[in-house]
Design a protein around this motif. Structure first.
Motif, short mmCIF file in Angstrom:
data_model
loop_
_atom_site.label_atom_id
_atom_site.label_comp_id
_atom_site.label_asym_id
_atom_site.label_seq_id
_atom_site.Cartn_x
_atom_site.Cartn_y
_atom_site.Cartn_z
N VAL A 43 -46.24 0.77 56.02
CA VAL A 43 -46.33 0.89 54.57
C VAL A 43 -47.80 1.08 54.23
O VAL A 43 -48.64 0.24 54.55
CB VAL A 43 -45.77 -0.36 53.87
N ASP A 44 -48.10 2.20 53.59
CA ASP A 44 -49.47 2.50 53.17
C ASP A 44 -49.62 2.16 51.69
O ASP A 44 -48.72 2.40 50.89
CB ASP A 44 -49.78 3.98 53.40
N GLY A 45 -50.77 1.59 51.34
CA GLY A 45 -51.03 1.25 49.95
C GLY A 45 -50.51 -0.11 49.54
O GLY A 45 -50.56 -0.47 48.36
N LEU A 46 -49.99 -0.87 50.51
CA LEU A 46 -49.45 -2.19 50.20
C LEU A 46 -49.56 -3.08 51.43
O LEU A 46 -49.03 -2.74 52.49
CB LEU A 46 -47.99 -2.07 49.77
N ASN A 47 -50.24 -4.20 51.28
CA ASN A 47 -50.32 -5.20 52.34
C ASN A 47 -49.51 -6.42 51.92
O ASN A 47 -49.29 -6.65 50.73
CB ASN A 47 -51.77 -5.63 52.60
N ASP A 48 -49.09 -7.21 52.89
CA ASP A 48 -48.36 -8.43 52.57
C ASP A 48 -49.24 -9.35 51.73
O ASP A 48 -50.39 -9.60 52.08
CB ASP A 48 -47.90 -9.14 53.84
N GLY A 49 -48.72 -9.82 50.61
CA GLY A 49 -49.46 -10.72 49.73
C GLY A 49 -50.37 -10.01 48.75
O GLY A 49 -51.13 -10.65 48.02
N ALA A 50 -50.31 -8.69 48.69
CA ALA A 50 -51.19 -7.91 47.82
C ALA A 50 -50.92 -8.19 46.35
O ALA A 50 -49.80 -8.50 45.95
CB ALA A 50 -51.02 -6.42 48.09
#
Length: 129
Positions: A41-48
């Motif tokens: 997933v690009d543009g989104l990290n866990d906890g963002a």
């Protein structure tokens, strides 16, 4: 009586060997499917924490581009419309409400008993950055 006990042991041994062979095949098949899909997933990290304006930048890529047509995206367990854009999948007209959400991208396995390839992130949308 001794021969009967040996026969029972042999039947048990053959049964256990078959169970081991089948379960090994399922595990190896699952690992190969998950690695082959290689979802990112690009543009989104866990906890963002994102603003609503940043949500359209989220996309999904895969180690194997041939699986991109089978990628499903869900936010809070609701299917989100996507569009294939070259070597990635983008979200179509998606704007989540403020607050916490769960993003899930997955490719379902076509083989029974093989695990789906998936990546999941928790994220929060805020009004301002």
């Amino acid at each position: 009586m001794h021969a009967s006990a040996r026969r029972s042991e042999l039947v048990l041994l053959v049964f256990l060997a078959v169970v081991f062979a089948v379960s090994s095949t399922v595990v190896v098949g699952s690992v190969v499917h998950i690695e082959r899909a290689g979802l990112v997933v690009d543009g989104l990290n866990d906890g963002a924490v994102l603003t609503a304006a940043a949500v359209p930048d989220i996309s999904v890529t895969a180690g194997d581009d041939s699986v991109l047509d089978r990628v499903e995206v869900l936010v809070d367990n609701a299917t989100i419309a996507t569009r294939r854009d070259g070597n990635r999948v983008t979200l179509e007209n998606f704007s989540p409400a403020e607050g916490g959400h769960t993003f899930l991208a997955r490719v379902r396995s076509a083989t029974p008993l093989v695990l789906d390839a998936k990546v999941e992130h928790e994220f929060t949308v805020t009004r301002c950055g």
